[in-house]
Design an enzyme around this catalytic site. Structure first.
Site, PDB file in Angstrom:
ATOM      1  N   SER A  33       0.850  -1.189   0.000  1.00  0.00           N
ATOM      2  CA  SER A  33       0.000   0.000   0.000  1.00  0.00           C
ATOM      3  C   SER A  33       0.889   1.243   0.000  1.00  0.00           C
ATOM      4  O   SER A  33       2.069   1.155  -0.356  1.00  0.00           O
ATOM      5  CB  SER A  33      -0.943  -0.035   1.206  1.00  0.00           C
ATOM      6  OG  SER A  33      -1.934   0.953   1.084  1.00  0.00           O
ATOM      7  N   ASN A  34       0.354   2.390   0.350  1.00  0.00           N
ATOM      8  CA  ASN A  34       1.139   3.631   0.377  1.00  0.00           C
ATOM      9  C   ASN A  34       0.603   4.556   1.468  1.00  0.00           C
ATOM     10  O   ASN A  34      -0.349   4.216   2.169  1.00  0.00           O
ATOM     11  CB  ASN A  34       1.115   4.303  -1.001  1.00  0.00           C
ATOM     12  CG  ASN A  34      -0.291   4.646  -1.435  1.00  0.00           C
ATOM     13  OD1 ASN A  34      -0.953   5.467  -0.819  1.00  0.00           O
ATOM     14  ND2 ASN A  34      -0.764   3.979  -2.486  1.00  0.00           N
ATOM     15  N   HIS A  35       1.211   5.742   1.588  1.00  0.00           N
ATOM     16  CA  HIS A  35       0.928   6.632   2.724  1.00  0.00           C
ATOM     17  C   HIS A  35      -0.278   7.544   2.547  1.00  0.00           C
ATOM     18  O   HIS A  35      -0.478   8.443   3.351  1.00  0.00           O
ATOM     19  CB  HIS A  35       2.142   7.517   3.002  1.00  0.00           C
ATOM     20  CG  HIS A  35       3.281   6.789   3.631  1.00  0.00           C
ATOM     21  ND1 HIS A  35       3.169   6.152   4.839  1.00  0.00           N
ATOM     22  CD2 HIS A  35       4.549   6.582   3.208  1.00  0.00           C
ATOM     23  CE1 HIS A  35       4.326   5.602   5.150  1.00  0.00           C
ATOM     24  NE2 HIS A  35       5.186   5.841   4.158  1.00  0.00           N
TER      25      HIS A  35
END
Ligand code: CTP
Ligand code: CA
Length: 227
Positions: A33-35
């Site tokens: 995933s990512n921030h």
């Protein structure tokens, strides 16, 4: 401009917004995933609803409450996000704010991957490309939203990359933002709005203010069609 003056500027229109990250499973307990916090996308959905639009917000996992007056469709993966967006068509406006994971593990294990003991080989992960949701909707022959707005998260050569994205993805506008600093997860944003006719830089401001101004700009462009 007073908020009340524009209260019904988008009534009779449908707006689709994507927000947040996507989550791409590796096994039942792990994901890529990512921030992305979802803040900018949620603020845009809320600002569009305030102007009277019927809003569908397709969101990856975030820790934000559903904005008032918005139809929230929660999803996890990029492929689920694409399906939910296609199911929401037709729409007058599409604002693609989600930080969609570009790749996903080619295979998701059905059981948790286990370590096999000291000295054993690390598992390797093969990645495969996810569908491009923005590009897919912008290139629909039937049901292309009349205003398609992409975001471009860049850490360098921001406007140059954003103009290339506008063309590559067949968008009408690109909101270019510099994510080299504290933008992802932060409450402020510094953007340039790029269209086929040129670009305008906005000063650094809160994500809510970016959302409010963008919604007003959208209303100027599509608002009349809904009357
Ligand atoms: N986007 C999308 N589906 C994807 C990837 C991106 O809908 N699979 C959308 C994003 O919501 C955003 C725009 O495309 O509106 C640009 O996303 P960005 O990550 O900045 O660009 P990419 O084309 O993915 O290129 P890169 O990450 O290499 O800069
Ligand atoms: Ca990307």
């Amino acid at each position: 401009m007073l908020a009340g003056e524009n209260a019904g500027a988008l009534s009779g229109t449908h707006a689709l917004v994507t927000a947040g990250p996507t989550r791409e499973p590796l096994d039942p307990v792990r994901f890529l995933s990512n921030h992305s916090s979802g803040k900018q996308g949620y603020a845009i959905a809320e600002a569009l609803a305030r102007l009277g639009a019927q809003v569908t917000l397709v969101s990856g996992p975030v820790s934000l409450p559903a904005p008032r007056g918005v139809n929230l469709v929660p999803v996890e993966t990029a492929r689920q996000m694409l399906k939910a967006c296609e199911d929401a068509l037709p729409t007058d406006v599409f604002v693609s704010v989600a930080a969609v994971a570009d790749w996903r593990p080619a295979r998701a294990a059905t059981k948790k991957l286990k370590i096999k003991g000291a000295g054993s080989e690390h598992p390797s992960m093969e990645l495969t490309e996810n569908p491009d949701i923005l590009k897919t909707l912008a290139n629909k022959r039937k049901n292309r939203p009349s205003l398609v707005i992409g975001f471009a998260a860049e850490t360098h050569d921001v406007e140059e990359h954003a103009v290339a994205k506008l063309k590559r993805k067949n968008c009408d506008w690109i909101v270019a933002n510099d994510v080299s600093g504290d933008v992802m997860g932060g409450t402020e944003n510094e953007i340039a709005l790029i269209s086929r006719d040129g670009s305008e830089r906005w000063p650094r401001m809160g994500k809510d203010e970016v959302a409010r101004r963008l919604a007003l700009k959208i209303a100027e462009t599509v608002g009349d069609e809904g009357d």
